[in-house]
Design an enzyme around this catalytic site. Structure first.
Site, PDB file in Angstrom:
ATOM      1  N   TYR A   1      -9.407  38.604  -7.854  1.00 51.75           N
ATOM      2  CA  TYR A   1     -10.470  37.987  -8.650  1.00 51.75           C
ATOM      3  C   TYR A   1     -10.667  38.670 -10.003  1.00 51.75           C
ATOM      4  O   TYR A   1     -10.832  38.001 -11.031  1.00 51.75           O
ATOM      5  CB  TYR A   1     -11.777  37.996  -7.863  1.00 51.75           C
ATOM      6  CG  TYR A   1     -12.946  37.454  -8.655  1.00 51.75           C
ATOM      7  CD1 TYR A   1     -13.070  36.085  -8.892  1.00 51.75           C
ATOM      8  CD2 TYR A   1     -13.898  38.314  -9.207  1.00 51.75           C
ATOM      9  CE1 TYR A   1     -14.121  35.583  -9.644  1.00 51.75           C
ATOM     10  CE2 TYR A   1     -14.957  37.824  -9.953  1.00 51.75           C
ATOM     11  CZ  TYR A   1     -15.065  36.455 -10.174  1.00 51.75           C
ATOM     12  OH  TYR A   1     -16.104  35.966 -10.912  1.00 51.75           O
TER      13      TYR A   1
ATOM     14  N   LYS B   1     -10.475  36.814 -13.563  1.00 51.95           N
ATOM     15  CA  LYS B   1     -11.667  36.754 -14.419  1.00 51.95           C
ATOM     16  C   LYS B   1     -11.319  37.158 -15.847  1.00 51.95           C
ATOM     17  O   LYS B   1     -11.750  36.512 -16.814  1.00 51.95           O
ATOM     18  CB  LYS B   1     -12.749  37.670 -13.855  1.00 51.95           C
ATOM     19  CG  LYS B   1     -14.083  37.562 -14.565  1.00 51.95           C
ATOM     20  CD  LYS B   1     -15.138  38.424 -13.886  1.00 51.95           C
ATOM     21  CE  LYS B   1     -16.476  38.302 -14.609  1.00 51.95           C
ATOM     22  NZ  LYS B   1     -17.520  39.138 -13.955  1.00 51.95           N
TER      23      LYS B   1
ATOM     24  N   HIS C   1       0.850  -1.182   0.000  1.00 46.21           N
ATOM     25  CA  HIS C   1       0.000   0.000   0.000  1.00 46.21           C
ATOM     26  C   HIS C   1       0.890   1.238   0.000  1.00 46.21           C
ATOM     27  O   HIS C   1       1.881   1.300   0.738  1.00 46.21           O
ATOM     28  CB  HIS C   1      -0.899   0.019   1.232  1.00 46.21           C
ATOM     29  CG  HIS C   1      -1.797  -1.175   1.341  1.00 46.21           C
ATOM     30  ND1 HIS C   1      -2.911  -1.341   0.543  1.00 46.21           N
ATOM     31  CD2 HIS C   1      -1.747  -2.266   2.156  1.00 46.21           C
ATOM     32  CE1 HIS C   1      -3.511  -2.474   0.857  1.00 46.21           C
ATOM     33  NE2 HIS C   1      -2.821  -3.065   1.832  1.00 46.21           N
TER      34      HIS C   1
END
Length: 503
Positions: A136, A140, A15
């Site tokens: 932002y 954008k 694992h």
């Protein structure tokens, strides 16, 4: 059983989790308290650590729980539950927090064939598009611009780790975002505690000493050492012998383990030393015969005195004094140097009545080598004067015969030399303990040197006078490093370095 990937413990038949392979798949999300060497530690609530392994072109990353521990734990130390069952081993660390590796929260398992992966701290208030973060409105506009492009194959993954949210974005060759995942969990990136060094190559000793310093100053870690030569352990020990000046710091914090094709240097930081691990302090003091670099303990003593006194007051001006010929005490030499500094002209070959002292240094150099020697030697010489009692540097006086030689240069070249001197003095870092925080005070003159019968000359002696500084003057930033969260080694600034001293 648990095997650390840092020590070559990756096994595709076991694992695999960030930094470990194990014979059991343990869900580490269920624990609220863990134990290491019989000491209990609480799992931090609502905060996680993004950890990863990159092994055999495979990326294994996940958000893992973490616990706070103010003691140094080494990679591979066993972690138990409260019933005494081993549940993991120590892997990643962020400051005083350690990750608990196993089945965690959101995860990412990738084949790295043909793609890259990058990790970033997501700054508060920023938005993300592809491989960039910004406010932002900017993001954008970036998204609108990139939307016009046709999507291409994914070439890079970007993992963004923030205080409140984590994201994974993918981009094509043009930087167009192809895919995005969001995890509504706040996390931190670990401070990498594994550094890889190749010995037998150029600058390997520098790389090794830098790595030792950075890891010791960041809580410890492991250096994986490889070499093109067969006996990597032999080559490594040779390099360690060549940086014996560091052993006063690391001798009891270092353990070398031989592997088949590599060696591992395991180090821990005891946090007991008052100083950071430092290769060179770049703090100089002037003695009668030389400019000597202080070692860490000398620097501690010097800086402690400055801190306790709140800096030093300027030295009083020298008083005029009639002294007999042949007197060579320090004060008399300094007066003679002051008189020489104020001369309007000199004669080639004339004897200087004073030699090197704690306040004076002579040196001679050809015009061709002048700017190079100034760049190489000026910071250490002038900072040593500033840290001691002030002093005079005369460039163009033979150190052995004490005769005036000078150097011959044109007017334009002389201006370049003058600007060099000003630049190097202004670049000398000063760490202040006083309230005034004054700059280094100095004066520079070029004294003309005439040969008998000459009415003009292009030969000069450069005379520089430096006053004792109120506080500590460094020739350069100390050679002392730490690991940042991106895995880069960063050098401490002089102010940062001093702020870490335990006075």
């Amino acid at each position: 059983m648990f095997y650390a990937h840092a020590f070559g413990g990756y096994d595709e038949n076991l694992h695999a989790f960030p930094r470990i392979s194990s014979t059991v798949a343990n869900d580490v999300r269920k624990y609220s308290v863990v134990s290491v060497y019989n000491k209990k530690y609480n799992i931090v609530k609502n905060k996680y650590m993004w950890c990863n392994s990159q092994v055999n072109k495979r990326y294994i990353g996940a958000l893992l729980p973490m616990f706070e521990c103010n003691e140094y734990l080494q990679i591979g130390d066993p972690i138990h539950d409260l019933e005494g069952n081993q549940i993991s081993i120590v892997t990643y660390r962020h400051k005083n927090y350690y990750a608990l590796s196993g089945i965690g929260y959101e995860s990412l398992d990738l084949c790295l064939e043909g793609v890259g992966i990058h990790h970033h701290v997501l700054e508060t208030g920023n938005a993300v598009y592809g491989k960039v973060q910004h406010e932002y409105s900017t993001i954008k506009e970036k998204a609108k611009e990139m939307n016009a492009l046709k999507p291409g194959p994914i070439i890079d993954y970007h993992v963004w780790i923030g205080d409140c949210v984590c994201q994974v974005t993918t981009v094509d060759v043009h930087g167009k975002e192809i895919m995005r995942m969001r995890f509504k969990r706040g996390a931190v990136l670990p401070i990498p505690n594994l550094v890889k060094v190749k010995v037998g190559e150029e600058n390997d000793t520098i790389n090794l000493s830098t790595s030792i310093s950075a890891l010791l100053n960041s809580g410890g870690g492991t250096i994986e050492v490889t070499s093109k030569e067969e006996r990597v352990d032999y080559v490594l020990m040779k390099r360690l012998e060549s940086i014996h000046h560091l052993w006063s710091v690391v001798y009891d914090h270092l353990n070398v383990v031989n592997g088949e094709e590599r060696c591992y240097i395991h180090m821990h930081s005891s946090h007991q030393s008052p100083m950071l691990s430092t290769v060179k302090t770049n703090l100089y003091m002037k003695t009668m015969g030389a400019c000597l670099q202080m070692d860490s303990m000398e620097a501690l003593e010097y800086l402690s005195e400055l801190k306790e006194s709140g800096g030093r007051s300027p030295r009083p001006e020298l008083q005029k004094f009639e002294y007999p010929d042949g007197v060579k005490d320090t004060e008399s030499i300094e007066r003679l140097a002051e008189e020489f500094f104020n001369r309007s002209e000199l004669q080639a070959g004339e004897s200087v009545k004073f030699g090197n002292s704690i306040n004076v240094k002579h040196t001679s150099v050809s015009a061709k080598q002048l700017r190079t020697r100034i760049r190489q030697q000026l910071p250490s010489i002038l900072s040593s004067f500033a840290n001691t009692k002030g002093g005079y540097l005369f460039i163009g006086v033979d150190n052995n015969t004490h005769k005036v030689i000078g150097f011959t240069v044109g007017h334009d070249y002389l201006k370049l030399v003058e600007r060099d001197i000003e630049k190097y003095i202004q670049k000398l870092p000063v760490v202040h303990f006083c309230k005034k925080k004054e700059d280094i005070k100095y004066a520079c003159r070029f004294i003309k040197v005439y040969k008998p019968g000459d009415e003009t000359t292009s030969t000069y002696v450069c005379a520089i006078k430096v006053e004792r500084c109120c506080c500590a003057v460094f020739a350069d930033w100390p050679e002392s490093w730490y690991m940042d969260t991106s895995g880069s080694m960063k050098k401490y600034s002089p102010d940062e370095w001093v702020s870490h001293i335990k006075f």
